[in-house]
Design a protein around this motif. Structure first.
Motif, PDB file in Angstrom:
ATOM      1  N   VAL A  52       0.837  -1.205   0.000  1.00 20.49           N
ATOM      2  CA  VAL A  52       0.000   0.000   0.000  1.00 20.49           C
ATOM      3  C   VAL A  52       0.868   1.250   0.000  1.00 20.49           C
ATOM      4  O   VAL A  52       0.613   2.209  -0.746  1.00 20.49           O
ATOM      5  N   SER A  53       1.911   1.267   0.842  1.00 20.40           N
ATOM      6  CA  SER A  53       2.801   2.432   0.882  1.00 20.40           C
ATOM      7  C   SER A  53       3.465   2.659  -0.476  1.00 20.40           C
ATOM      8  O   SER A  53       3.545   3.796  -0.966  1.00 20.40           O
ATOM      9  N   LEU A  54       3.937   1.590  -1.089  1.00 17.83           N
ATOM     10  CA  LEU A  54       4.565   1.712  -2.402  1.00 17.83           C
ATOM     11  C   LEU A  54       3.567   2.200  -3.451  1.00 17.83           C
ATOM     12  O   LEU A  54       3.896   3.035  -4.307  1.00 17.83           O
ATOM     13  N   GLN A  55       2.336   1.705  -3.372  1.00 21.23           N
ATOM     14  CA  GLN A  55       1.330   2.089  -4.361  1.00 21.23           C
ATOM     15  C   GLN A  55       0.920   3.548  -4.191  1.00 21.23           C
ATOM     16  O   GLN A  55       0.741   4.273  -5.185  1.00 21.23           O
ATOM     17  N   VAL A  56       0.751   3.986  -2.947  1.00 26.87           N
ATOM     18  CA  VAL A  56       0.404   5.388  -2.704  1.00 26.87           C
ATOM     19  C   VAL A  56       1.504   6.300  -3.238  1.00 26.87           C
ATOM     20  O   VAL A  56       1.234   7.332  -3.865  1.00 26.87           O
ATOM     21  N   VAL A 110     -10.418  -6.768  -1.838  1.00 25.29           N
ATOM     22  CA  VAL A 110     -10.752  -5.514  -2.520  1.00 25.29           C
ATOM     23  C   VAL A 110      -9.497  -4.862  -3.088  1.00 25.29           C
ATOM     24  O   VAL A 110      -9.487  -4.364  -4.220  1.00 25.29           O
ATOM     25  N   LEU A 111      -8.420  -4.862  -2.286  1.00 22.58           N
ATOM     26  CA  LEU A 111      -7.155  -4.308  -2.782  1.00 22.58           C
ATOM     27  C   LEU A 111      -6.658  -5.070  -4.009  1.00 22.58           C
ATOM     28  O   LEU A 111      -6.177  -4.465  -4.982  1.00 22.58           O
ATOM     29  N   VAL A 122      -6.188   6.786  -4.491  1.00 19.47           N
ATOM     30  CA  VAL A 122      -5.604   6.878  -3.154  1.00 19.47           C
ATOM     31  C   VAL A 122      -6.700   6.838  -2.099  1.00 19.47           C
ATOM     32  O   VAL A 122      -6.529   6.249  -1.026  1.00 19.47           O
ATOM     33  N   ALA A 123      -7.835   7.451  -2.395  1.00 15.35           N
ATOM     34  CA  ALA A 123      -8.954   7.456  -1.440  1.00 15.35           C
ATOM     35  C   ALA A 123      -9.403   6.027  -1.132  1.00 15.35           C
ATOM     36  O   ALA A 123      -9.707   5.697   0.023  1.00 15.35           O
ATOM     37  N   LEU A 124      -9.468   5.176  -2.162  1.00  6.98           N
ATOM     38  CA  LEU A 124      -9.846   3.784  -1.941  1.00  6.98           C
ATOM     39  C   LEU A 124      -8.826   3.084  -1.049  1.00  6.98           C
ATOM     40  O   LEU A 124      -9.199   2.344  -0.132  1.00  6.98           O
ATOM     41  N   LEU A 125      -7.551   3.319  -1.286  1.00  7.08           N
ATOM     42  CA  LEU A 125      -6.512   2.697  -0.473  1.00  7.08           C
ATOM     43  C   LEU A 125      -6.630   3.141   0.989  1.00  7.08           C
ATOM     44  O   LEU A 125      -6.536   2.325   1.902  1.00  7.08           O
ATOM     45  N   ALA A 130      -8.159   1.844   6.575  1.00  9.23           N
ATOM     46  CA  ALA A 130      -8.924   2.155   7.794  1.00  9.23           C
ATOM     47  C   ALA A 130      -9.801   0.972   8.195  1.00  9.23           C
ATOM     48  O   ALA A 130      -9.891   0.621   9.382  1.00  9.23           O
ATOM     49  N   LEU A 131     -10.454   0.337   7.233  1.00  8.64           N
ATOM     50  CA  LEU A 131     -11.305  -0.824   7.539  1.00  8.64           C
ATOM     51  C   LEU A 131     -10.465  -2.001   8.029  1.00  8.64           C
ATOM     52  O   LEU A 131     -10.887  -2.741   8.932  1.00  8.64           O
TER      53      LEU A 131
END
Length: 425
Positions: A52-56, A110-111, A122-125, A130-131
């Motif tokens: 996730v960090s890499l993708q953001v 989902v990811l 980014v909002a989806l990530l 958070a979930l």
């Protein structure tokens, strides 16, 4: 030939006493499945966190937006950690563990689907992160409070050392595997592997017996509350002191936020030096778990906690004085090892001294302290460093930790005398 058994037998005993005690895994199948499932799923979670960090960063090109990933996970962990503990004391912990593990699996799915669909949101990530944090915050107190029902009290130190070992492996292997998978096959590969990893946790939960509420002082109360748990903790000096002692270490003597500054100022290094500094406590923690066989023979667990936290403070203070990189890494590793010892005994005291109907809420508080304490420590260390120097922040923090532990030892004599054979909350 006849002398070999006589030589090898005495050599085997010290090795068993020194290395991690695996008897909980060998003797208790339910705990073995739970431990293995948690270990595999935690590695998957750390892989996903890295991906996730890499993708953001790939989407935004901004470290600020990468930093927001941590914020979107921190707030749910703190809020739902307390609430999850109360829920764990009110429902079947096995079902709660199953539901929340399934929720985490869906989040990873989902990811993966978004990555396969090449969605760059980014909002989806942030929303999924958070979930995932909500699911983890609800799952962790339930999972931790199950362990005293699966094992006899004398096996709890070994079980917590094994849990620390699993966490160390996950923290070291997960991010590395996540980066490798992303580099080789893309983000979808890391997320898909995480979905598969969660199946181990789901299987372990599925095979457990029911964990219905109904034991302890408050068994008759149908709706345990967070406030009720905090009141219980406030009236139990030994359990309360386990949290205070940990906060003394994590808030007063937490040097990690200063690693980028001291890497260059003290050691003349670069980002690779920062990586070494960040990895050293984790390596020490892992070694502390591997060589934890002796922990089960310690009965004065309160005194052991104070000694371990004081050792953390001393190691951090000496680290602040050294200007040799390898010597500094050695003291950071020693601090990580001391932290493992403290964690094992603090968790064991929570599990053995608290009644079953309070264990979920206390584990929720434990989660909040573990998550929130270091963040407060980062703020304090950064502020002191800006006002004075990094040396003052690190050395002063270590000495402040030692002073706090000394005061606890003076004013909390019952905690110093705590005996695991006669646990008193």
């Amino acid at each position: 030939m006849s002398g070999k058994p006589e030589i090898s037998a005495p050599l085997a005993k010290p090795r068993r006493r020194l290395l991690a005690d695996v008897s909980p895994l060998r003797e208790h199948p339910d705990f073995r499945r739970l431990w293995f499932g948690n270990t595999v799923s935690y590695i998957g979670q750390q892989m996903t966190a890295m991906a996730v960090s890499l993708q953001v960063y790939a989407i935004t090109g901004s470290s600020f937006y990468v930093g927001l990933v941590g914020l979107f996970s921190l707030v749910p962990l703190i809020v739902f950690g307390l609430y999850g503990g109360a829920v764990a004391d009110a429902v079947d912990r096995r079902k709660l563990g199953l539901i929340t593990a399934a929720g985490s699996t869906v989040c990873s799915g989902v990811l993966a689907a978004a990555a396969f669909g090449h969605l760059r949101s980014v909002a989806l990530l942030y929303a999924v992160v958070a979930l995932q944090a909500v699911c983890f915050a609800m799952n962790s107190p339930a999972r931790s409070s199950m362990i005293p029902r699966l094992l006899p009290p004398e096996r709890l130190p070994a079980a917590n050392a094994l849990a620390s070992l699993a966490g160390g492996v996950g923290q070291m292997a997960g991010p590395m595997l996540g980066a490798v998978l992303v580099g080789a096959w893309g983000y979808q590969a890391a997320y898909t592997v995480d979905v598969a990893a969660f199946s181990a946790s789901l299987y372990a939960m599925w095979r457990l017996p029911a964990m219905l509420p109904g034991e302890g002082e408050g068994a008759a109360r149908r709706r345990p509350s967070v406030i009720e748990g905090l009141r219980y903790l406030a009236a139990r000096p030994n359990l309360r002191t386990t949290f205070v002692s940990d906060l003394a270490a994590m808030v007063l003597a937490q040097p990690r936020v200063l690693f980028p500054a001291v890497a260059g100022l003290w050691f003349g290094g670069d980002t690779r030096t920062v990586g070494l500094l960040a990895a050293a406590p984790a390596v020490g923690a892992l070694l502390g778990s591997v060589f934890s066989g002796w922990l089960g023979r310690v009965h004065r667990q309160g005194f052991a906690v104070l000694l371990a936290v004081g050792s953390w403070g001393a190691a951090v203070a000496v680290f602040g004085l050294t200007r040799n990189l390898w010597l500094g890494l050695l003291f950071l590793a020693f601090a990580g090892c001391a932290d493992t010892v403290s964690m094992v005994f603090r968790n064991t005291m929570l599990q053995s001294a608290a009644p079953d109907d309070m264990r979920g809420r206390l584990q929720g508080v434990f989660l909040v302290v573990v998550v929130g304490g270091p963040r407060l420590g980062d703020f304090l260390a950064g502020s002191v460093s800006d006002l004075f120097t990094p040396t003052v922040a690190v050395v002063g923090g270590g000495l402040a930790c030692i002073s706090a532990i000394a005061l606890i030892g003076i004013f909390q004599r019952g905690f110093v005398a705590y005996d695991a054979r006669r646990p008193v909350a």
